[in-house]
Design a protein around this motif. Structure first.
Motif, PDB file in Angstrom:
ATOM      1  N   PHE A  86      -5.171  -3.627   5.601  1.00  0.00           N
ATOM      2  CA  PHE A  86      -4.231  -3.195   4.571  1.00  0.00           C
ATOM      3  C   PHE A  86      -4.386  -4.026   3.301  1.00  0.00           C
ATOM      4  O   PHE A  86      -4.211  -3.519   2.192  1.00  0.00           O
ATOM      5  N   GLY A  87      -4.718  -5.302   3.461  1.00  0.00           N
ATOM      6  CA  GLY A  87      -4.937  -6.156   2.291  1.00  0.00           C
ATOM      7  C   GLY A  87      -6.120  -5.690   1.468  1.00  0.00           C
ATOM      8  O   GLY A  87      -6.066  -5.650   0.230  1.00  0.00           O
ATOM      9  N   LEU A  88      -7.201  -5.330   2.142  1.00  0.00           N
ATOM     10  CA  LEU A  88      -8.396  -4.851   1.435  1.00  0.00           C
ATOM     11  C   LEU A  88      -8.143  -3.505   0.772  1.00  0.00           C
ATOM     12  O   LEU A  88      -8.628  -3.240  -0.341  1.00  0.00           O
ATOM     13  N   ARG A  89      -7.370  -2.635   1.448  1.00  0.00           N
ATOM     14  CA  ARG A  89      -7.008  -1.345   0.840  1.00  0.00           C
ATOM     15  C   ARG A  89      -6.149  -1.569  -0.408  1.00  0.00           C
ATOM     16  O   ARG A  89      -6.310  -0.891  -1.427  1.00  0.00           O
ATOM     17  N   LEU A  90      -5.209  -2.508  -0.313  1.00  0.00           N
ATOM     18  CA  LEU A  90      -4.337  -2.799  -1.453  1.00  0.00           C
ATOM     19  C   LEU A  90      -5.151  -3.360  -2.620  1.00  0.00           C
ATOM     20  O   LEU A  90      -4.900  -3.019  -3.783  1.00  0.00           O
ATOM     21  N   LYS A  91      -6.139  -4.184  -2.309  1.00  0.00           N
ATOM     22  CA  LYS A  91      -7.014  -4.720  -3.359  1.00  0.00           C
ATOM     23  C   LYS A  91      -7.700  -3.583  -4.110  1.00  0.00           C
ATOM     24  O   LYS A  91      -7.773  -3.585  -5.343  1.00  0.00           O
ATOM     25  N   ASN A  92      -8.209  -2.594  -3.375  1.00  0.00           N
ATOM     26  CA  ASN A  92      -8.870  -1.450  -3.999  1.00  0.00           C
ATOM     27  C   ASN A  92      -7.908  -0.684  -4.902  1.00  0.00           C
ATOM     28  O   ASN A  92      -8.272  -0.259  -6.002  1.00  0.00           O
ATOM     29  N   VAL A  93      -6.645  -0.518  -4.433  1.00  0.00           N
ATOM     30  CA  VAL A  93      -5.639   0.194  -5.233  1.00  0.00           C
ATOM     31  C   VAL A  93      -5.362  -0.565  -6.534  1.00  0.00           C
ATOM     32  O   VAL A  93      -5.290   0.032  -7.610  1.00  0.00           O
ATOM     33  N   LEU A 110       0.835  -1.203   0.000  1.00  0.00           N
ATOM     34  CA  LEU A 110       0.000   0.000   0.000  1.00  0.00           C
ATOM     35  C   LEU A 110       0.867   1.249   0.000  1.00  0.00           C
ATOM     36  O   LEU A 110       0.602   2.215  -0.716  1.00  0.00           O
ATOM     37  N   SER A 111       1.945   1.227   0.772  1.00  0.00           N
ATOM     38  CA  SER A 111       2.880   2.349   0.808  1.00  0.00           C
ATOM     39  C   SER A 111       3.522   2.568  -0.560  1.00  0.00           C
ATOM     40  O   SER A 111       3.665   3.696  -1.022  1.00  0.00           O
TER      41      SER A 111
END
Length: 201
Positions: free
Chosen positions: A65-72, A39-40
């Motif tokens: 963080f995994g779910l945020r990374l999926k969105n990215v 994510l960073s």
């Protein structure tokens, strides 16, 4: 002059750090730290984070963080070079609804920024110069603010002399528009051609 000299060096260094984060994360798919590092790294342009996300364990994918990374990753696919820019609407400072698609027909810079973002404010004079040079040659800008307080947003527009259309949902980092475009850091922008396709980030 010092800032102009140091900025490219800093961007190069940040890119190297992001790549090292991705390398580490790919080797350690079972730790939440890898999702955080991915994510960073998403704030560095040009990195394909899909292989990293796919390498993560199911447990890590289901963390915050995994779910945020999926969105990215999903947003990056939707905003890839050559793809049609996702359409959206926002509220202008005078309370009117403005749709991205209503600005088709010109080369359009979709510029994500905020009044509280010092790098954004420092960059605004450069954006103003570009706008003044090309506004009569088929070029337009649409500012998308990640502000939460309307008064500060409107004041910054006036102080920086931003003469182009502006929208915001006044949700800060919870902005639905920013999420749609996978924006993790600002300033960030997307250049669209006259048909509304993304040609640069």
């Amino acid at each position: 002059a010092a800032l102009d000299t140091l900025e490219p060096l800093l961007m190069k260094f940040e890119g190297e750090v992001s790549r090292s984060h991705v390398d580490f994360a790919m080797k350690h798919p079972n730790t939440i730290l890898s999702a955080y590092l991915g994510l960073s790294a998403s704030m560095s342009p040009g990195l394909d984070l899909k292989p990293l996300y796919e390498s993560l364990s199911d447990e890590v994918k289901n963390t915050f963080f995994g779910l945020r990374l999926k969105n990215v990753v999903e947003s990056a696919a939707k905003t890839a070079i050559g793809s049609a820019a996702p359409d959206f609407e926002g509220i202008s400072p005078d309370g009117k609804i403005l749709r991205l698609s209503s600005l088709k027909g010109k080369h359009l810079l979709v510029d994500f920024w905020a009044s509280w973002c010092m790098p954004c404010r420092q960059e605004n004079p450069n954006v103003v110069r570009v706008y003044d040079n090309y506004k009569n040659k088929g070029f337009e800008i649409l500012g998308v603010s990640l502000d939460q307080e309307k008064e500060k947003w409107v004041d910054a527009i006036a102080q920086d002399g931003l003469a182009w259309p502006q929208v915001s949902d006044l949700l800060g980092w919870k902005s639905k528009i920013a999420a749609m475009y996978g924006v993790q850091g600002i300033p960030q922008n997307f250049l669209l051609d006259h048909e509304g396709r993304i040609i640069a980030k």
